[in-house]
Structure formats: C-alpha cells, structure tokens
Design a protein around this motif. Sequence first.
Motif, PDB file in Angstrom:
ATOM      1  N   ARG A  39       2.761  -7.856   2.329  1.00  0.00           N
ATOM      2  CA  ARG A  39       1.665  -7.139   2.612  1.00  0.00           C
ATOM      3  C   ARG A  39       2.013  -5.897   3.420  1.00  0.00           C
ATOM      4  O   ARG A  39       1.270  -4.901   3.288  1.00  0.00           O
ATOM      5  CB  ARG A  39       0.824  -8.269   3.192  1.00  0.00           C
ATOM      6  N   GLU A  40       2.806  -6.063   4.506  1.00  0.00           N
ATOM      7  CA  GLU A  40       3.296  -4.990   5.227  1.00  0.00           C
ATOM      8  C   GLU A  40       3.539  -3.788   4.307  1.00  0.00           C
ATOM      9  O   GLU A  40       3.360  -2.816   4.758  1.00  0.00           O
ATOM     10  CB  GLU A  40       4.139  -5.548   6.164  1.00  0.00           C
ATOM     11  N   ARG A  41       4.460  -4.045   3.441  1.00  0.00           N
ATOM     12  CA  ARG A  41       5.070  -3.098   2.289  1.00  0.00           C
ATOM     13  C   ARG A  41       3.793  -2.478   1.973  1.00  0.00           C
ATOM     14  O   ARG A  41       3.683  -1.088   1.681  1.00  0.00           O
ATOM     15  CB  ARG A  41       5.949  -3.463   1.496  1.00  0.00           C
ATOM     16  N   ALA A  42       3.072  -3.257   1.334  1.00  0.00           N
ATOM     17  CA  ALA A  42       1.688  -2.429   0.610  1.00  0.00           C
ATOM     18  C   ALA A  42       1.114  -1.594   1.443  1.00  0.00           C
ATOM     19  O   ALA A  42       0.624  -0.446   1.109  1.00  0.00           O
ATOM     20  CB  ALA A  42       0.794  -3.586  -0.059  1.00  0.00           C
ATOM     21  N   LEU A  43       0.765  -2.190   2.888  1.00  0.00           N
ATOM     22  CA  LEU A  43       0.212  -1.039   3.789  1.00  0.00           C
ATOM     23  C   LEU A  43       0.775   0.112   3.975  1.00  0.00           C
ATOM     24  O   LEU A  43       0.176   1.406   4.180  1.00  0.00           O
ATOM     25  CB  LEU A  43      -0.209  -2.048   5.156  1.00  0.00           C
ATOM     26  N   ASP A  44       2.075   0.028   4.100  1.00  0.00           N
ATOM     27  CA  ASP A  44       2.958   1.229   4.166  1.00  0.00           C
ATOM     28  C   ASP A  44       2.745   2.364   3.259  1.00  0.00           C
ATOM     29  O   ASP A  44       2.498   3.400   3.399  1.00  0.00           O
ATOM     30  CB  ASP A  44       4.310   1.068   4.607  1.00  0.00           C
TER      31      ASP A  44
END
Length: 813
Positions: A626-631
């Motif tokens: 999820r954090e990767r997608a937000l980045d």
Amino acid sequence: MRNLAIALVVTSLGFASVSQAQPIRQTSSDWRDAFRQMEDEDWPTPNDARRATGAPGPGYWQQQVDYVIDARLDENSHVITGSATVAYTNNAPDTLDFLWFHLDQNRFRPDSIAVMTETIGGGERATSRLGRISTDGIAARAFNRRRLVRENGYGQNITAVTGADGEALDFTIIDTLMRVDLETPLETGDNVTFTIDWNHRLLETLWAGGRGGVECFDDYEHSGGDCIFQVAQWYPRAAAFTDFEGWHNKAFLSRGEFTLEFGDYEVSLTVPQDFIVAATGEIANADEVLTDAQLARLDEARTADEPVFIVTPEEAQANERRGTRSERTWRFTAENVRDFAWAGSRKFIWDAVGVEQDGEGMAPDLVLAMSFYPFESEPLWSNFSTRAVEHTIDVYNEFAFPYPYPTAQSVAGPQGGMEYPMITFNGGTFGRPRIDDDGNITYSRGARDGLIGVIIHEIGHIYFPMVVNSDERQWTWMDEGLNSFLEDIAKLRWEEDFGGRNRSDVQWITGYMTSRNQQPIMTQSDSVRSIGANAYSKPSVALFILRETIMGHELFDEAFRTYSRRWRFKRPTPYDFFRTMEEVSGMDLDWFWRGWFYSTDHVDISIDNVTEGTFNTQDPEIENARERALDEERGESRTQAHNIAEGIRFYSDDNPEVVDFYSTRDRHTVTNRERETYERFRDGLEDYEREILDSGDRIYYIELSNQGGLVMPVILEFTFANGETELVRIPAEVWRYNPANITWSYITDRQVVSVELDPLYETADADRTDNHYPPRIEPTRLELYRSGQGSSSNMMSDLDRRVTRDSIEARDE
C-alpha cells in the motif's frame, strides 16, 4: 482480557484530507436545545376538556346555536332583507350575561378597522386581486374598489333585536362584532331565543372583493344582463365561545376567516320565480320549486353512473331570455352545520350524480354531488365540476372520515374559491373558456387544471374546517395547510401528470423559507404578509415531509385519520393536532413542530468534508504494498522526471560498483523480522479482532453543518466504485448534541466515490450546491431573449381543437 485499539489509516482517496488543526478551547457556548419538549413552555397544560393525548377530554363542551331564517333577495337593488330567530344553548360551565355575533359585512364600511388600516404594498390585499397600489400610482380597478366601498353603503344594518316576548334587547356594534345583552343571565344548560332583523346590500364581487356577492353578465348578448348571486357571511352569526379563549373577539379584517358554532338551520329564501337556488342543506319543498321533469332527473341522478342534467343548458338559456316579476320561496334544512350559504340565478345549469360511500352508521351512504354554473362556463363545468366533487369525497374519506352530509355542491360565480357546509363557490377566473368571434370555444390547460384544483380544495374544506371546526382566524394553517395537503394528494390521484406544480412540491417552498418576508406558521392570519406561502404551502410541505420521509405512510395516515375523527364536529387547537400525531404514531416530533411551525429557520444541510478510513492490518505484505502504491501515485519529483526525460545519465550508470543490496530493493520490501512481528501480533488478537482486520471494511467520516438552522433527518446516497448505490436515512435526532455541526460515520466493504445529500429532494433543502461530495459543477440554463417573443398558453386554440355552442346544446337533446 486486554482491549486492543485497532489503528485506522485515514486517507483522502479522492476525498478531503484530515485537518491537523487543534480545536480552540471555548469558554462560552451558543448551543441550543433543538429537541426540548414543547410541553415544557409552549403548549397549554392538559385539562379536563383537552387531554395530553390530543383527544377531547370528558369535560369537553361547545355551544349549540340554531337558526330559523326568513330572507328575501331584491334582484334589482341587490339587497338582502332578513329575520333570524336564534336559539342559543349554553353548554359552557360559565354564566353568560351577553352574546357576541359576527357582522362580517361591516368589513366593507368605509370606517371599518379593515378599510381604515389598509396600507400601501403588502398590507393592501387588493394589490394582487384588484390592481397595483403604490406611492406613485394606483390602478383603476383598485381605485374603483375604494370608491365603491365609500359610496355604496355596504355593511349590515341591524333594524331590531327582540326577545321571545317581543321586547327590544339592547345591543352594541363594534366594527364587525355585535354584543346582544340578555334580559337575564344564561346559566349552564339553559337556552334563550330571540330575533335579529337586518338588511344589507350585496357586493359587486369582481370590483369590491369579498367572499360573496354579485356577478352580472351585461357583456353577454344572450344573457339579458342576468346576474349570479352568491350569498355568504350574510346573516348575524354567533361568535365562538370556547374553553381556550372565552369569547372570540377578533374583528374581521378580510384575511382571517371564520370560527363559528354548530347548529340546525331552517331557512326560507324568497327570490325571483325563475331562479334556481343552491344552498347548504337539502330542499325541504322540492315539489313546490322544481318541475316534475326536474324532480325525476334528480331522482335519476342518485343512482346514475355519470352526472345528469337537472336543469339542461337549453333550459337555462331559455330561462334567461324570459325573465319574471314573480317570486318564489325555496326552503332548506340543514343539521349540525356551522354556517349557511346559498347562491341563486336564472342562468344556472344544474347537474348531479350520487356518490356511494360507507357511512359507517355516522354519515349517509349516498351523497348527492352537484354543480351549478352559467352557460359561459361550458363545456368545462359539465365535464369536470361534479366529477371533481365525486373524486374529492372518495379521497378525503380515505384520509379523514366519511362525508357527513347529504349534499356536496360546487357553484360558479364571482367568488374565486370559498367554502361553506355542503356548498362551495368556485368561480371567478376558474373554468371560463375563451370564445372567438365565430362562437368557437377553447380553454387552456391552466383553466382546466385550475378549475379541478379549486373544486377539490373547496370541497375539501367541507371536511376542514366545516366539520373539523378549527379557528381559522387565529390558526389559518389548521384548515388551509391541512386541506392543501389533502388537495394535492387528491390531485396526484386525478391522473398521472395532472396539474404541474402543486403547493406541496417540496422544492418550491425553499424560496419563501429563505426570504426575509416569512413569519412563523403559527402567526395570526391577518398579520401574515405572504398568506399563500405561510398558511397553505409551507404547512402542506411539512405534512408531506412528515408522511413521506419521517413517519412513513402507515404511521402518518393512522395518526392523521385519528385526529380527523376525534375532532369532527368539535373545535381542535394546534396542540390537539400536534399531540395526536405524536401519541398515535409513537414518535416524538417536538423538534419538527418547533422548526417548521414556530420558527423561520429553513432547511440547508451542507456536506463539508468526507474522509475515508481503512484499517491498518499490520500485515507487511499488505501495508508495504500500500505504501509503495502511494509513493507511485505521488510520483517522482519534477526535477527527477525532467532528468529522465532529458536522458541524463546517473552516476551509478557509469560506476556499477556503487550498486549494492539496497539499490535493487525499495524501502517497502518486506523483511522476515516484519513477518515475525506480524505473526506475534496476530496470535495475540481475539477472534472478533481478527475478523475486523480481515473484513476489508472502510469507515467514512461525513462532516455535516446545519446552515439553515432547522434540524431534519439526513438522507445520504453513497455511490461506490463498482457503480452501485445505497440510500441511508439518518433520523433527525443525530443533531441532538449539536444542532449546528456533526460528524457521522458510515461503514462499508465497498469503496465510496461520491456522496449526495437529499438525492430525492425530500427535505426542502434550500441550497443544493453543497449537497455533493466531491462538489460538482451545477448545471443551469440560459435564455436568449428576443423583444416581443411569446407564446399562447391555450394549446386547444393553437391546435385548432374548438368546441361550438351548438355542440354544447346538442349534448342534452
């Protein structure tokens, strides 16, 4: 057992981000209790006459006033001369030394309170009906009205008041009221009989206004100048004496209508020999005033499937041409009515049909629906009037009680809409078709719909207030608002697309409710600047919202029917209505009465912010992705994007020895330590906590503000990413802690992409620009105006669909 607080990850995801501002500590508050109980201060304390349930109590009482009236109409002078023998029964727990009567025709004396207090603008009722009045000019019709009032000697002239022994009784006239002093005090349970003699000149209604009067047809070649006489407020009428007010002593100022006592009537009306008379009650000497053919037709009409002509158009026209100098007396009887009105003319066509109903042992099983109208009203009146009467009875019986009288009548004439027991005046501008130079007849949709609408409204008034006997002068909405509500119910049942805009259309009341011109519904009628919006439309809209949105049909209909049946032939107050609706439905509605009936607040709820919250599962496989997608969603810096676009070589490209372990793995790569930590976390959870984390549910926080001040249910429609929608109805009590601002949460396993407030236009929300989140571009339409552009409203004429007079006359051959 420990209690684990599960963390939420709050994100915007197309919605607003979370505010980081800290609340300001307040030392004072503007909070108000929108849900304070009305019984605390505003409503009268229940007593033996009126119970806390809204029902009449064991000590309820009302007066009985019976009349025997003998009156004569002088056709040429338009003067009514009459004598009324009044039998007054005192059922009150009070001894009465005097009695008060209404002399409503005195409203047209030049020195009356009504005439003397007319003001320019909103206070001048004639501005809308008889022409514009301002400080820089006056319309000719308005000026003529004032001239007629000054010169024509209107008003009731009391020539004698005598006791049963023939001795004169003292009386005092104060504007539109007359006090009759009794020879001896009238004790509880006793009655007194006396006679009042009077005369007065009938108004030329189309010029002078009023609720009755005369319309003459000088402009119609075939009519010979014949007139229609509609006679109302024509005899001294006993004022109400009640448990909540004592004597009713508010003068008649033209707008506030009438509050009267029930009684039995025997009325003899002497008129020109060729007149047809319609009146409250039933004809007591039909064999003396009707021909054998008319009697036979009247009998046929009782069981007919459609209206039957009692007096045909051909007969009415022949009657006009003859004229007479002879007179004839029509006699009528009426039981348990609060007033008596009548109409007479040699121009009348008369049709009738029987309406069957279940009288439930308290009302007749057959009602004779009838209409009286001149040839100038054809073909609209024969097509629609009596049928509209029939339809009204059917609908109102369902919502209130069986029609309690033997006749229900609609009369065309000068008065545009007024009700009395068993008879209504529905003329004026309603139902008059257009006639071209060749004698062709057309009518507009507005004329048809207006006629049907006014007849439904006025016949409906026979239920409210002619039977449910509310005080119209003090609380106009109790008859006009309740009746407008049922009128629109009936109009909606006439045909699918009937009538266009109704008074009860929710979206049309918002302009009034946001205006500076409004006053609370509970304002006395003569003090209301916009009587139509205040007493008709706003309370009607309120009732529709109660029925459709707050209570539902089943609860509302049962409560409304109970109120109607409890108070038929009795005198309710607003508090009896409010209490009955609550007691029968089981719903506390004090917040609703306060907002809609006692305040000038309006409905305007705003969606200020929507925030999406998802659960932090603490599973590194999920959370790191999820954090990767937000980045990735945030993207690279603009400088780096330009570096890549321009083909700039990075240092690592030329020096591969600097590429290490971290160069091929981002910061979101899952580690074994993270996996182990997550396993320990999962092992420590309760079963229900694991279910929550695994559910995939989202929480949406909807921040709402009450911009208009009137608390209402909140209706939200959620649209999801998959295209589905869900409508959520939140009771008004959501505002009980803070009637100005709230945050409400919504849990779903689907992703919300938009939220709309009041999507079905149910609550009269005045400003819909803040009803969508995310906000949307509001559509509008622009008109390109050209000078002189216009169109006819008479579709029948435009499409060459005409009716000839010959075709009207042929229908009864």
